[in-house]
Design a protein around this motif. Structure first.
Motif, PDB file in Angstrom:
ATOM      1  N   UNK A  56       6.331  -7.478  -4.492  1.00  0.00           N
ATOM      2  CA  UNK A  56       6.054  -7.384  -3.523  1.00  0.00           C
ATOM      3  C   UNK A  56       6.643  -8.337  -2.707  1.00  0.00           C
ATOM      4  N   UNK A  57       7.709  -8.890  -3.698  1.00  0.00           N
ATOM      5  CA  UNK A  57       7.854  -9.916  -2.458  1.00  0.00           C
ATOM      6  C   UNK A  57       8.591  -9.969  -1.345  1.00  0.00           C
ATOM      7  N   UNK A  58       9.466  -7.998  -1.540  1.00  0.00           N
ATOM      8  CA  UNK A  58      10.177  -7.948  -0.085  1.00  0.00           C
ATOM      9  C   UNK A  58       9.206  -7.373   0.793  1.00  0.00           C
ATOM     10  N   UNK A  59       7.521  -7.140   0.065  1.00  0.00           N
ATOM     11  CA  UNK A  59       6.489  -6.784   1.337  1.00  0.00           C
ATOM     12  C   UNK A  59       6.525  -8.733   2.240  1.00  0.00           C
ATOM     13  N   UNK A  60       6.727  -9.044   1.704  1.00  0.00           N
ATOM     14  CA  UNK A  60       6.615 -10.387   2.472  1.00  0.00           C
ATOM     15  C   UNK A  60       7.448 -10.772   3.287  1.00  0.00           C
TER      16      UNK A  60
END
Length: 414
Positions: A56-60
């Motif tokens: 999810x951090x990579x998405x953000x």
């Protein structure tokens, strides 16, 4: 001497913590300089384990597609092996952010994060080494860098140290230089890392091996290779004449499973090595105007597999605090508020997991205790899940019905 350039924030270090902070700041309209000592891509001593919560951090950060394109190895479980070979497994899906962790070289991951930072509007300088801090009335006001043999100076009201375990900027302070000299004399551990071919690694598994005086981890990465990263006592390393291959055979192979898995493996890269001062939290705000993130702020035990997550999280956390205070950051008292807010939020986010890892570390370095711990936690999936989540700041409530139903697929291997 080049012209003086002004930024809102200067970040030294282009790893996941530095890139995370830079991207979050730039997308909020902050003028950011990100300086990295090396030319990317470059190898990095690391376990190269990306836990599911990182996705999810990579998405953000807007880099998920680029990370997925690397086609890293899917890791569905982490298996911890006592020296005797007894083991216990922790499925990746217990962490709730996806079914799998990912094995990926830092060379590939870090390069994509750094390129994303540039695309987000960050001024990125590679092959640029921090050589000193600029100060005014005891407050850090910028950094002196060296690039292509020339010194350049950049000013900003806030500087962030994202230089990893080396804490390059913090060490530039006289008090840090004195304490680091003492710490260097006390260093009792050495870490090694290399990429291997031919390791007999179980498909989809990251394996952790415990042995006298240390532990190591092995997992698949892209291209059909495996990454071996291990820690040994400085005394054992000296006895092996600091030869990584010898340390692996005489120390790591004390673990029955490691000896089997690595018995026919050959190195595909050069060995990297670094002395370790220790683990745990560092000074989060070493001086007025200076914050630390990533490993420069805290070095969490690698056996938790959460180092990459903490790097991304701490970069985001620092960006949130800086963005909040930056518009009125014009006096020393204002930075004191920045530092205190960052310390408070950092303690809330990471304090519990760091304390737990400190307790777990004591068992990890003693074969008998590690053996007993593996046997005990192997008696209950719920206990294992609770401990695993606690190393990431999670709670047992995340052990959902879906995950509980998977218990039959994650039996104790001991």
């Amino acid at each position: 001497m080049s012209n003086l350039f002004n930024f809102d924030v200067i970040i030294a270090g282009g790893g996941p913590a530095g890139s995370s902070a830079a991207i979050h700041l730039a997308t909020r309209g902050v003028r950011v300089l990100l300086a990295e000592q090396k030319k990317f891509p470059r190898a990095k001593l690391c376990g190269e384990f990306i836990s599911p919560e990182c996705l999810p951090h990579f998405e953000k950060l807007g880099v998920a597609e680029q990370i997925n394109a690397v086609r890293g190895a899917a890791l569905r479980e982490t298996v911890f092996y006592a020296r005797s070979g007894n083991s216990v497994s922790v499925p990746s899906l217990w962490f709730g952010a996806g079914d799998v962790a990912v094995g990926m070289s830092r060379a590939e991951m870090d390069q994509r994060l750094l390129r994303r930072a540039g695309a987000a509007g960050v001024t990125v300088l590679e092959e640029t080494q921090a050589v000193g801090l600029m100060t005014e009335d005891g407050r850090v006001t910028g950094v002196r860098f060296k690039a292509n043999g020339d010194e350049v100076r950049h000013e900003a009201p806030i500087t962030i140290d994202a230089t990893g375990r080396g804490r390059v900027l913090a060490r530039r302070l006289q008090t840090e230089l004195q304490s680091s000299a003492r710490a260097k004399r006390r260093a009792r551990m050495v870490a090694f890392k290399a990429h291997l071919e031919g390791a007999q690694l179980a498909p989809g598994a990251c394996e952790i091996y415990f042995y006298r005086g240390g532990y190591g981890g092995l997992s698949s990465i892209e291209g059909g290779l495996s990454n071996l990263c291990f820690i040994a006592s400085a005394r054992d390393v000296r006895d092996c004449r600091a030869n990584a291959e010898t340390v692996m055979r005489k120390v790591v192979w004390q673990n029955v499973r490691a000896a089997h898995t690595l018995g026919h493996a050959v190195t595909h890269s050069e060995w990297l090595a670094v002395s370790l001062e220790g683990f745990g939290r560092r000074n989060l705000a070493p001086a007025d105007g200076l914050l630390s993130i990533g490993d420069a702020a805290s070095f969490i035990d690698p056996f938790t597999g959460s180092g990459m997550l903490m790097a991304l999280e701490s970069g985001e956390l620092a960006a949130e605090v800086v963005t909040c205070y930056l518009p009125r950051l014009n006096a020393r008292r204002e930075f004191a508020n920045v530092a205190q807010a960052y310390r408070d939020l950092y303690r809330e986010r990471f304090g519990g997991r760091l304390r737990l890892c400190c307790a777990m570390r004591r068992a990890a370095f003693v074969p008998g205790l590690a053996e007993a711990a593996i046997r005990i936690v192997g008696t209950s999936d719920r206990l294992r899940c609770g401990l695993a989540l606690a190393t990431r700041g999670g709670r047992k409530e995340r052990f959902t019905k879906r995950n509980a139903a998977s218990e039959s697929n994650a039996p104790n291997r001991g």
